[in-house]
Write a protein that holds these residues in place. Sequence first.
Motif, PDB file in Angstrom:
ATOM      1  N   VAL A  87       0.838  -1.203   0.000  1.00  0.00           N
ATOM      2  CA  VAL A  87       0.000   0.000   0.000  1.00  0.00           C
ATOM      3  C   VAL A  87       0.874   1.255   0.000  1.00  0.00           C
ATOM      4  CG1 VAL A  87      -1.655   1.328   1.379  1.00  0.00           C
ATOM      5  CG2 VAL A  87      -2.006  -1.125   1.026  1.00  0.00           C
ATOM      6  N   GLU A  88       1.960   1.262   0.781  1.00  0.00           N
ATOM      7  CA  GLU A  88       2.869   2.410   0.805  1.00  0.00           C
ATOM      8  C   GLU A  88       3.507   2.631  -0.562  1.00  0.00           C
ATOM      9  OE1 GLU A  88       5.752   2.087   3.948  1.00  0.00           O
ATOM     10  OE2 GLU A  88       4.208   1.935   5.490  1.00  0.00           O
ATOM     11  N   LEU A  89       3.897   1.556  -1.216  1.00  0.00           N
ATOM     12  CA  LEU A  89       4.488   1.676  -2.551  1.00  0.00           C
ATOM     13  C   LEU A  89       3.481   2.280  -3.528  1.00  0.00           C
ATOM     14  CD1 LEU A  89       6.406  -1.708  -2.709  1.00  0.00           C
ATOM     15  CD2 LEU A  89       7.424   0.579  -2.647  1.00  0.00           C
ATOM     16  N   ALA A  90       2.248   1.802  -3.474  1.00  0.00           N
ATOM     17  CA  ALA A  90       1.204   2.329  -4.359  1.00  0.00           C
ATOM     18  C   ALA A  90       0.946   3.807  -4.061  1.00  0.00           C
ATOM     19  CB  ALA A  90      -0.074   1.512  -4.202  1.00  0.00           C
ATOM     20  N   ASP A  91       0.945   4.172  -2.786  1.00  0.00           N
ATOM     21  CA  ASP A  91       0.737   5.571  -2.403  1.00  0.00           C
ATOM     22  C   ASP A  91       1.848   6.472  -2.924  1.00  0.00           C
ATOM     23  OD1 ASP A  91      -1.609   4.914  -1.097  1.00  0.00           O
ATOM     24  OD2 ASP A  91      -0.736   4.973   0.920  1.00  0.00           O
ATOM     25  N   GLN A  92       3.030   5.901  -3.131  1.00  0.00           N
ATOM     26  CA  GLN A  92       4.171   6.673  -3.629  1.00  0.00           C
ATOM     27  C   GLN A  92       4.233   6.695  -5.157  1.00  0.00           C
ATOM     28  OE1 GLN A  92       7.837   5.399  -1.788  1.00  0.00           O
ATOM     29  NE2 GLN A  92       6.911   5.392   0.229  1.00  0.00           N
ATOM     30  N   GLY A  93       3.264   6.079  -5.804  1.00  0.00           N
ATOM     31  CA  GLY A  93       3.206   6.147  -7.262  1.00  0.00           C
ATOM     32  C   GLY A  93       3.641   4.896  -7.995  1.00  0.00           C
ATOM     33  N   CYS A  94       4.047   3.861  -7.282  1.00  0.00           N
ATOM     34  CA  CYS A  94       4.389   2.603  -7.949  1.00  0.00           C
ATOM     35  C   CYS A  94       3.099   1.910  -8.370  1.00  0.00           C
ATOM     36  CB  CYS A  94       5.137   1.668  -7.008  1.00  0.00           C
ATOM     37  SG  CYS A  94       6.829   2.134  -6.709  1.00  0.00           S
ATOM     38  N   SER A  95       3.157   1.237  -9.488  1.00  0.00           N
ATOM     39  CA  SER A  95       2.027   0.421  -9.916  1.00  0.00           C
ATOM     40  C   SER A  95       2.206  -0.969  -9.325  1.00  0.00           C
ATOM     41  CB  SER A  95       1.978   0.331 -11.437  1.00  0.00           C
ATOM     42  OG  SER A  95       1.788   1.613 -11.987  1.00  0.00           O
ATOM     43  N   CYS A  96       1.162  -1.482  -8.715  1.00  0.00           N
ATOM     44  CA  CYS A  96       1.211  -2.805  -8.091  1.00  0.00           C
ATOM     45  C   CYS A  96       0.063  -3.650  -8.620  1.00  0.00           C
ATOM     46  CB  CYS A  96       1.111  -2.694  -6.567  1.00  0.00           C
ATOM     47  SG  CYS A  96       2.438  -1.763  -5.791  1.00  0.00           S
ATOM     48  N   LEU A  97       0.382  -4.691  -9.348  1.00  0.00           N
ATOM     49  CA  LEU A  97      -0.606  -5.635  -9.853  1.00  0.00           C
ATOM     50  C   LEU A  97      -0.519  -6.866  -8.966  1.00  0.00           C
ATOM     51  CD1 LEU A  97      -2.708  -6.513 -11.920  1.00  0.00           C
ATOM     52  CD2 LEU A  97      -0.825  -7.340 -13.334  1.00  0.00           C
ATOM     53  N   ILE A  98      -1.609  -7.152  -8.253  1.00  0.00           N
ATOM     54  CA  ILE A  98      -1.598  -8.228  -7.262  1.00  0.00           C
ATOM     55  C   ILE A  98      -2.565  -9.323  -7.666  1.00  0.00           C
ATOM     56  CG2 ILE A  98      -1.979  -8.806  -4.829  1.00  0.00           C
ATOM     57  CD1 ILE A  98      -1.595  -5.788  -4.241  1.00  0.00           C
ATOM     58  N   VAL A  99      -2.090 -10.560  -7.636  1.00  0.00           N
ATOM     59  CA  VAL A  99      -2.927 -11.737  -7.824  1.00  0.00           C
ATOM     60  C   VAL A  99      -2.964 -12.425  -6.473  1.00  0.00           C
ATOM     61  CG1 VAL A  99      -3.152 -13.970  -8.967  1.00  0.00           C
ATOM     62  CG2 VAL A  99      -2.238 -12.007 -10.224  1.00  0.00           C
ATOM     63  N   SER A 100      -4.181 -12.643  -5.958  1.00  0.00           N
ATOM     64  CA  SER A 100      -4.301 -13.282  -4.648  1.00  0.00           C
ATOM     65  C   SER A 100      -5.611 -14.057  -4.582  1.00  0.00           C
ATOM     66  CB  SER A 100      -4.272 -12.235  -3.534  1.00  0.00           C
ATOM     67  OG  SER A 100      -4.444 -12.847  -2.273  1.00  0.00           O
ATOM     68  N   SER A 101      -5.578 -15.174  -3.880  1.00  0.00           N
ATOM     69  CA  SER A 101      -6.789 -15.947  -3.662  1.00  0.00           C
ATOM     70  C   SER A 101      -7.530 -15.463  -2.414  1.00  0.00           C
ATOM     71  CB  SER A 101      -6.451 -17.437  -3.541  1.00  0.00           C
ATOM     72  OG  SER A 101      -5.516 -17.621  -2.499  1.00  0.00           O
ATOM     73  N   GLU A 102      -6.972 -14.463  -1.740  1.00  0.00           N
ATOM     74  CA  GLU A 102      -7.586 -13.924  -0.527  1.00  0.00           C
ATOM     75  C   GLU A 102      -8.271 -12.605  -0.843  1.00  0.00           C
ATOM     76  OE1 GLU A 102      -5.323 -14.081   3.069  1.00  0.00           O
ATOM     77  OE2 GLU A 102      -4.020 -15.645   2.255  1.00  0.00           O
ATOM     78  N   LEU A 103      -9.591 -12.636  -0.890  1.00  0.00           N
ATOM     79  CA  LEU A 103     -10.380 -11.465  -1.250  1.00  0.00           C
ATOM     80  C   LEU A 103     -10.118 -10.295  -0.304  1.00  0.00           C
ATOM     81  CD1 LEU A 103     -12.453 -10.187  -3.085  1.00  0.00           C
ATOM     82  CD2 LEU A 103     -14.248 -11.177  -1.659  1.00  0.00           C
ATOM     83  N   GLU A 104     -10.020 -10.536   0.982  1.00  0.00           N
ATOM     84  CA  GLU A 104      -9.777  -9.461   1.944  1.00  0.00           C
ATOM     85  C   GLU A 104      -8.449  -8.772   1.680  1.00  0.00           C
ATOM     86  OE1 GLU A 104     -11.912  -8.123   4.144  1.00  0.00           O
ATOM     87  OE2 GLU A 104     -13.338  -9.504   3.229  1.00  0.00           O
ATOM     88  N   GLU A 105      -7.464  -9.529   1.278  1.00  0.00           N
ATOM     89  CA  GLU A 105      -6.161  -8.975   0.962  1.00  0.00           C
ATOM     90  C   GLU A 105      -6.265  -8.020  -0.227  1.00  0.00           C
ATOM     91  OE1 GLU A 105      -2.638 -11.419  -0.760  1.00  0.00           O
ATOM     92  OE2 GLU A 105      -2.519 -11.526   1.424  1.00  0.00           O
ATOM     93  N   LEU A 106      -7.019  -8.430  -1.238  1.00  0.00           N
ATOM     94  CA  LEU A 106      -7.193  -7.581  -2.414  1.00  0.00           C
ATOM     95  C   LEU A 106      -7.984  -6.319  -2.083  1.00  0.00           C
ATOM     96  CD1 LEU A 106      -7.921 -10.341  -5.068  1.00  0.00           C
ATOM     97  CD2 LEU A 106      -5.819  -8.996  -4.810  1.00  0.00           C
ATOM     98  N   LYS A 107      -8.987  -6.436  -1.235  1.00  0.00           N
ATOM     99  CA  LYS A 107      -9.757  -5.265  -0.826  1.00  0.00           C
ATOM    100  C   LYS A 107      -8.874  -4.261  -0.094  1.00  0.00           C
ATOM    101  CE  LYS A 107     -14.305  -7.397  -0.256  1.00  0.00           C
ATOM    102  NZ  LYS A 107     -15.335  -7.754   0.735  1.00  0.00           N
ATOM    103  N   ARG A 108      -8.005  -4.757   0.758  1.00  0.00           N
ATOM    104  CA  ARG A 108      -7.130  -3.892   1.530  1.00  0.00           C
ATOM    105  C   ARG A 108      -6.156  -3.148   0.623  1.00  0.00           C
ATOM    106  NH1 ARG A 108      -2.668  -5.426   6.012  1.00  0.00           N
ATOM    107  NH2 ARG A 108      -2.195  -3.297   6.577  1.00  0.00           N
ATOM    108  N   ALA A 109      -5.703  -3.796  -0.427  1.00  0.00           N
ATOM    109  CA  ALA A 109      -4.721  -3.195  -1.332  1.00  0.00           C
ATOM    110  C   ALA A 109      -5.371  -2.217  -2.316  1.00  0.00           C
ATOM    111  CB  ALA A 109      -3.981  -4.277  -2.098  1.00  0.00           C
TER     112      ALA A 109
END
Length: 110
Positions: A87-109
Amino acid sequence: MPATASSCSTRPKEYAAQSHCTVSAKGKRLQIKVSNAEQSVGTLSGGNQQKVVFGRWLATNPRLFLLDEPTRGLDVSAKAEIMKLIVELADQGCSCLIVSSELEELKRAA
């Protein structure tokens, strides 16, 4: 030669200030827990090994992170630390593409 905690250290603070995607004071911010500076990375916990990987990536000044199950197999505390870093990286302008089987994790990101 196996990687050790000291050989995986990130670059000096001056370098971090120039980086596009940084986390302030990288080594300290990642909170990698080691018993000594010569400890083999392979002997660290899964969460600390994952943080070493992030530290290595951060040293290359990436603009894009492709993350496939970045917290799989980690304990709850390590998962929270890794997700906070993402989340900190994304807030600083990095693009983060996340694949996860955990829905809560994806919501948080998001």
